[in-house]
Motif scaffolding. Structure first.
Motif, PDB file in Angstrom:
ATOM      1  N   ARG A   5       0.566  -1.397   0.099  1.00 16.62           N
ATOM      2  CA  ARG A   5      -0.137   0.253   0.208  1.00 16.62           C
ATOM      3  C   ARG A   5       0.985   1.195  -0.187  1.00 16.62           C
ATOM      4  NH1 ARG A   5      -4.724   1.570   4.334  1.00 16.62           N
ATOM      5  NH2 ARG A   5      -5.714   3.061   3.611  1.00 16.62           N
ATOM      6  N   SER A   6       2.011   1.156   1.117  1.00 18.45           N
ATOM      7  CA  SER A   6       2.421   2.639   1.053  1.00 18.45           C
ATOM      8  C   SER A   6       3.904   2.566  -0.090  1.00 18.45           C
ATOM      9  CB  SER A   6       3.874   2.265   2.351  1.00 18.45           C
ATOM     10  OG  SER A   6       4.888   1.185   1.223  1.00 18.45           O
ATOM     11  N   THR A   7       3.621   1.519  -0.989  1.00 14.81           N
ATOM     12  CA  THR A   7       4.883   1.710  -2.664  1.00 14.81           C
ATOM     13  C   THR A   7       4.016   2.504  -3.606  1.00 14.81           C
ATOM     14  OG1 THR A   7       6.199  -0.438  -2.489  1.00 14.81           O
ATOM     15  CG2 THR A   7       5.879   0.711  -4.893  1.00 14.81           C
ATOM     16  N   HIS A  41      -0.902   7.544   7.377  1.00 13.14           N
ATOM     17  CA  HIS A  41      -0.112   6.594   6.197  1.00 13.14           C
ATOM     18  C   HIS A  41       0.096   7.408   5.102  1.00 13.14           C
ATOM     19  CE1 HIS A  41       0.762   3.224   4.365  1.00 13.14           C
ATOM     20  NE2 HIS A  41      -0.088   3.297   3.349  1.00 13.14           N
ATOM     21  N   LYS A  44       3.645   9.134   6.890  1.00  8.49           N
ATOM     22  CA  LYS A  44       4.824   8.361   6.787  1.00  8.49           C
ATOM     23  C   LYS A  44       5.441   8.462   5.201  1.00  8.49           C
ATOM     24  CE  LYS A  44       3.372   5.047  10.453  1.00  8.49           C
ATOM     25  NZ  LYS A  44       3.034   4.279  10.941  1.00  8.49           N
ATOM     26  N   VAL A  45       4.694   8.156   4.509  1.00  8.24           N
ATOM     27  CA  VAL A  45       5.010   7.672   2.952  1.00  8.24           C
ATOM     28  C   VAL A  45       5.862   8.948   2.280  1.00  8.24           C
ATOM     29  CG1 VAL A  45       4.810   7.483   0.506  1.00  8.24           C
ATOM     30  CG2 VAL A  45       3.464   6.050   2.310  1.00  8.24           C
ATOM     31  N   PHE A  83      10.890   1.074  -1.759  1.00  2.00           N
ATOM     32  CA  PHE A  83       9.846   0.727  -1.172  1.00  2.00           C
ATOM     33  C   PHE A  83       8.980  -0.530  -1.015  1.00  2.00           C
ATOM     34  CE2 PHE A  83       8.358   5.232  -1.404  1.00  2.00           C
ATOM     35  CZ  PHE A  83       8.346   5.687   0.018  1.00  2.00           C
TER      36      PHE A  83
END
Length: 148
Positions: A5-7, A41, A44-45, A83
């Motif tokens: 999800r972060s990528t 979230h 953080k990204v 990531f």
């Protein structure tokens, strides 16, 4: 292969910033709302992208996020590797190691497929993925300044 999800968020955030108009610096909160993700979230990204030198983040009045030149020319393959990490597609040596580990040919085949995936993305830059018609679509979904 499925991206974390972060990528996914990092790539979409860079794309969003790449089409932001001159003088338009959306905040992390605005980007999180535009992308329908939790603020924590997104923060953080953004922090990781800032650490990598791809995004400038300024606090306070007149602050916001801007894409750096390094961010505009960043390789999508390198971003995904950063990531996602260097792990294998499958965990053959986890808590319960696979009994086929010493003679398995699947692990090598999956590793080659993963490298082919990255190699395909390596020459693609953030600027490439926001070329028309994507750029106009990104502006159309934005709720912030510069929205169409």
């Amino acid at each position: 292969m499925r991206l974390l999800r972060s990528t996914d968020l990092a790539l979409r955030l860079l794309m969003r910033l790449a089409v932001a108009g001159d003088g338009s610096s959306p905040t992390t909160r605005e980007v999180a709302a535009d992308m329908d993700v939790p603020y924590t979230h997104a923060a953080k990204v953004v922090a990781e992208l800032q650490h990598l030198g791809l995004v400038d983040a300024r606090r306070g009045r007149g602050g916001g996020l801007t894409l750096t030149e390094k961010g505009r020319t960043a390789s999508v393959g390198t971003l995904v590797r950063t990531f996602e990490g260097d792990g294998d597609v499958v965990d053959c040596e986890g808590a319960t190691p696979c009994p086929l580990n010493s003679g398995c040919r699947l692990r090598g085949a999956l590793r080659r497929a993963q490298e082919a995936f990255f190699a395909t993305l390596d020459p693609v830059t953030v600027a490439d993925i926001v070329a028309e018609p994507t750029g106009a679509l990104l502006l159309g979904i934005s709720k912030g300044p510069g929205a169409v």
